[in-house]
Design an enzyme around this catalytic site. Structure first.
Site, PDB file in Angstrom:
ATOM      1  N   GLY A 210      -2.809   7.470  -4.600  1.00 50.61           N
ATOM      2  CA  GLY A 210      -3.906   6.843  -4.072  1.00 50.61           C
ATOM      3  C   GLY A 210      -4.059   6.243  -2.567  1.00 50.61           C
TER       4      GLY A 210
ATOM      5  N   ASP B  52      -0.523   2.914   0.126  1.00 44.80           N
ATOM      6  CA  ASP B  52       1.095   1.990   0.790  1.00 44.80           C
ATOM      7  C   ASP B  52       0.503   2.118   2.210  1.00 44.80           C
ATOM      8  OD1 ASP B  52       0.814   5.502   1.458  1.00 44.80           O
ATOM      9  OD2 ASP B  52       2.684   4.998   1.328  1.00 44.80           O
TER      10      ASP B  52
ATOM     11  N   SER C 296       3.145   7.973   2.012  1.00 48.88           N
ATOM     12  CA  SER C 296       3.159   8.921   1.515  1.00 48.88           C
ATOM     13  C   SER C 296       2.388  10.313   2.026  1.00 48.88           C
ATOM     14  CB  SER C 296       2.271   8.124  -0.270  1.00 48.88           C
ATOM     15  OG  SER C 296       0.847   7.822   0.833  1.00 48.88           O
TER      16      SER C 296
ATOM     17  N   GLY D   1      -4.578   4.055  -5.913  1.00 48.25           N
ATOM     18  CA  GLY D   1      -3.558   5.124  -6.848  1.00 48.25           C
ATOM     19  C   GLY D   1      -3.111   4.662  -8.094  1.00 48.25           C
ATOM     20  N   VAL D   2      -3.287   4.743  -9.514  1.00 46.11           N
ATOM     21  CA  VAL D   2      -2.038   4.293 -10.675  1.00 46.11           C
ATOM     22  C   VAL D   2      -0.846   4.214 -10.988  1.00 46.11           C
ATOM     23  CG1 VAL D   2      -1.942   4.170 -13.267  1.00 46.11           C
ATOM     24  CG2 VAL D   2      -4.212   4.398 -11.997  1.00 46.11           C
TER      25      VAL D   2
ATOM     26  N   GLY E 214       1.008   5.169  -8.063  1.00 43.07           N
ATOM     27  CA  GLY E 214       2.081   4.131  -7.297  1.00 43.07           C
ATOM     28  C   GLY E 214       1.999   3.221  -7.343  1.00 43.07           C
TER      29      GLY E 214
ATOM     30  N   TYR F 178      -0.639  -6.568  -9.061  1.00 47.53           N
ATOM     31  CA  TYR F 178      -1.031  -7.960  -9.374  1.00 47.53           C
ATOM     32  C   TYR F 178      -2.933  -7.692  -9.588  1.00 47.53           C
ATOM     33  CZ  TYR F 178      -2.651  -8.755  -4.835  1.00 47.53           C
ATOM     34  OH  TYR F 178      -2.933  -8.790  -3.468  1.00 47.53           O
TER      35      TYR F 178
ATOM     36  N   TYR G 138       6.218  -8.858  -0.534  1.00 52.34           N
ATOM     37  CA  TYR G 138       5.521  -8.080  -2.246  1.00 52.34           C
ATOM     38  C   TYR G 138       5.588  -6.015  -1.166  1.00 52.34           C
ATOM     39  CZ  TYR G 138       2.446  -5.435  -4.772  1.00 52.34           C
ATOM     40  OH  TYR G 138       1.956  -5.727  -6.246  1.00 52.34           O
TER      41      TYR G 138
ATOM     42  N   TYR H 274       3.187  -3.991  -0.163  1.00 53.49           N
ATOM     43  CA  TYR H 274       2.720  -4.905   0.998  1.00 53.49           C
ATOM     44  C   TYR H 274       4.068  -3.597   1.824  1.00 53.49           C
ATOM     45  CZ  TYR H 274      -0.709  -7.790  -1.214  1.00 53.49           C
ATOM     46  OH  TYR H 274      -2.153  -7.661  -1.656  1.00 53.49           O
TER      47      TYR H 274
END
Length: 555
Positions: free
Chosen positions: A106, A109, A114, A176-177, A179, A186, A469, A472
């Site tokens: 997606g 990041d 990516s 994007g699902v 990654g 969350y 996280y 992030y």
């Protein structure tokens, strides 16, 4: 196709690459020879910088413009597979040729790893945007979704089949699902059902040898690692099987703004004390920005309480009067709607926007930004908040988002999946500083500001380690060696323990067993443990099995 004709087609396809670099030529040739059926498709899924579609494709899902600025590294080529076998071929060829791969589902990041790189090695991007199939099975209570689909598309397709089912995943609909789930995932259902990764039932992953593995084939250790251990370390996620969860036909949402002049500091201090203890059907996050006082040039701080309640407005009113009356929520502040409509509301879309916008699969907001994160275990004092306001008023477009924990998040053990931020966490802070100029000196100025704010927050947030996280992604926390050599366990611990706490040790052991050659690597990928010497055996964790004739030294 006869052999002579196949070779002729291959030669014709290779002609445009005669003046290109060896990586483009050898990778193209390997893809063609390894999977002959790909030959006729390559012109539409293989893009080099001299192709007019290369730059639009590179920029297509890059949410952070900082990562596609002129000073950011660019890939040698972009490959957009149409099928999982294409990815398998790409992995096999890249390993054979010694080419570094980056995988994008997606483009969200935060450091763009990516599709860009601050490592010295040339790299190739495998963009999964054309693999976005979704198969909803309401009877089975699950959905298979390919890596390139966005969470918005996923939510829409689930709602098409059922008005009383949802998916616990992200708040930003263009994620994007593929990654997203690897970092935890969350969203507004987290206090009721946990993270997206907590609700993953199965996955398909391609390993460094090009094998396609499901949960049974990869084993429970690897399946544990990919659900929250961060993307890009173990293999290529092709698809996820996620659990459907029940949601009411009607939910309630609200946005309540409060400025400093309306008592924002005291209200936020109270929110910190109650947010994690509220009814688990209620999710109230806080968006904090600087703004102008209406009709003046004076600056102030605006806090907005952005909420989803899995129930009706009357029940919500009763809960708020009892648990958080300081906010002063009224019935006029609230809107009842479907769960799918609430997805758009929480994401910041106007109420007039139809839910079909979720099928666009593109980010609605683009800018240059730098982000950081923290987890808070004790309420920040009013004096501490005042210090934040002072710094916010010095900057142009600062933003903090405070996301509440508690509920189911406090009941899931830290070691259940790699994501460790559980019981004892009151809320998570996301810091974002954004700007619109491409100039590098402008970037440096705004990045410097957010680093100073992050430093100011040190006494108010989690310690030993100061947690962060992984979705992030923040390269300020440390990086693997820029030359691509294997990074030491000790060096990688500088960010690994912040993202994963004690789970980092297990992630490293699993990585060493599953990808011992460290084929899948990036700036903050999970490292492999060092080998005593070639020819010795890798030991499998607790079971004592061996693999590939090498031995792991356990730290």
């Amino acid at each position: 196709m006869p052999y002579f004709s196949r070779v002729l087609v291959l030669i014709l396809l290779l002609l445009p690459f005669c003046s290109s670099n060896p990586i483009q030529e050898t990778f193209h040739q390997c893809l063609s020879l390894d999977t002959p059926s790909l030959v006729t498709q390559l012109s539409g899924i293989f893009f080099t910088p001299n192709n007019t579609l290369f730059t639009p494709l590179l920029n297509s899902t890059a949410q952070n413009l900082r990562c596609i600025a002129s000073y950011a590294a660019k890939p040698e080529l972009i490959f957009t597979p149409l099928h999982q076998t294409h990815i398998q071929t790409a992995v096999i060829c890249a390993k054979k040729l010694g080419i570094q791969l980056r995988f994008r589902s997606g483009g969200h990041d935060y450091e763009g790893i990516s599709y860009t790189s601050v490592m010295d090695l040339p790299y190739v991007v495998i963009d999964l945007a054309k693999m976005r199939g979704i198969d909803v099975n309401v009877e089975d209570g699950s959905v298979w979704v390919e890596a390139g689909a966005t969470v918005g598309e996923l939510y829409y397709r689930v709602a098409e089949k059922s008005k009383t089912h949802g998916i616990p995943a992200g708040l930003c609909t263009s994620l994007g699902v593929g990654g997203h789930i690897t970092g935890g995932a969350y969203g507004s259902l987290m206090r009721k059902y946990g993270l997206g990764a907590d609700n993953a039932l199965d996955a398909k992953i391609i390993d460094a040898n090009g094998r396609l593995l499901d949960r049974k084939a990869m084993g429970e250790d690897v399946f544990w690692a990919i659900r929250g251990g961060g993307g890009g370390s173990y293999g290529v996620i092709v698809s996820w099987k996620l659990k459907l969860v029940p949601v009411p036909e009607t939910v309630t949402v609200f946005n309540v703004p409060r400025t400093l002049e309306q008592g924002a500091t005291k209200i936020l201090y109270k929110w910190q004390q109650v947010a994690a203890k509220l009814d688990e059907n209620l999710f109230i996050r806080v968006l904090i920005q600087s703004s102008n006082v209406p009709n003046t040039t004076q600056r102030t701080i605006a806090t907005t309480y952005n909420a989803l309640f899995l129930g009706d407005v009357n029940t919500l009113q009763e809960i708020m009067k009892e648990s958080f009356p300081e906010l002063g929520l009224t019935k006029d502040d609230c809107f009842e709607m479907s769960w799918l409509e609430s997805v758009l509301f929480i994401a910041g879309y106007p109420r007039s926007v139809p839910t079909t916008v979720l099928l666009a699969g593109k980010p609605a907001f683009l800018n240059y930004f730098k982000a950081k994160s923290d987890f808070v275990t004790n309420p920040i004092s009013e004096d501490g908040l005042e210090g934040i306001w002072t710094r916010f008023l010095e900057e142009e477009r600062p933003l903090m988002i405070w996301n509440p924990y508690g509920g189911m998040m406090a009941r899931i053990p830290e070691s259940s999946i790699p994501f460790p931020h559980r019981n004892g966490t009151l809320f998570k802070i996301q810091y974002v500083n954004s700007w619109m100029s491409p100039e590098k000196q402008v970037m440096n100025k705004h990045v410097d500001w957010i680093r100073k704010l992050h430093n100011y927050m040190t006494p108010y947030v989690s310690m030993f380690p100061r947690q962060a996280y992984v979705n992030y992604r923040d390269l300020d926390l440390g990086m693997n060696d820029k030359n691509g050599d294997d990074t030491s366990f000790l060096k990688a611990s500088s960010w690994g323990t912040k993202y994963f706490k004690d789970n980092f040790n297990r992630l490293v052991k699993i990585k060493t067993e599953f990808d011992p050659d460290n084929f899948f690597k990036h700036e903050q990928s999970i490292p492999v443990l060092p080998l005593k010497s070639k020819g010795q055996k890798v030991k499998h964790g607790k079971k004592g099995k061996t693999k590939k004739g090498r031995k792991v030294i356990h730290h």
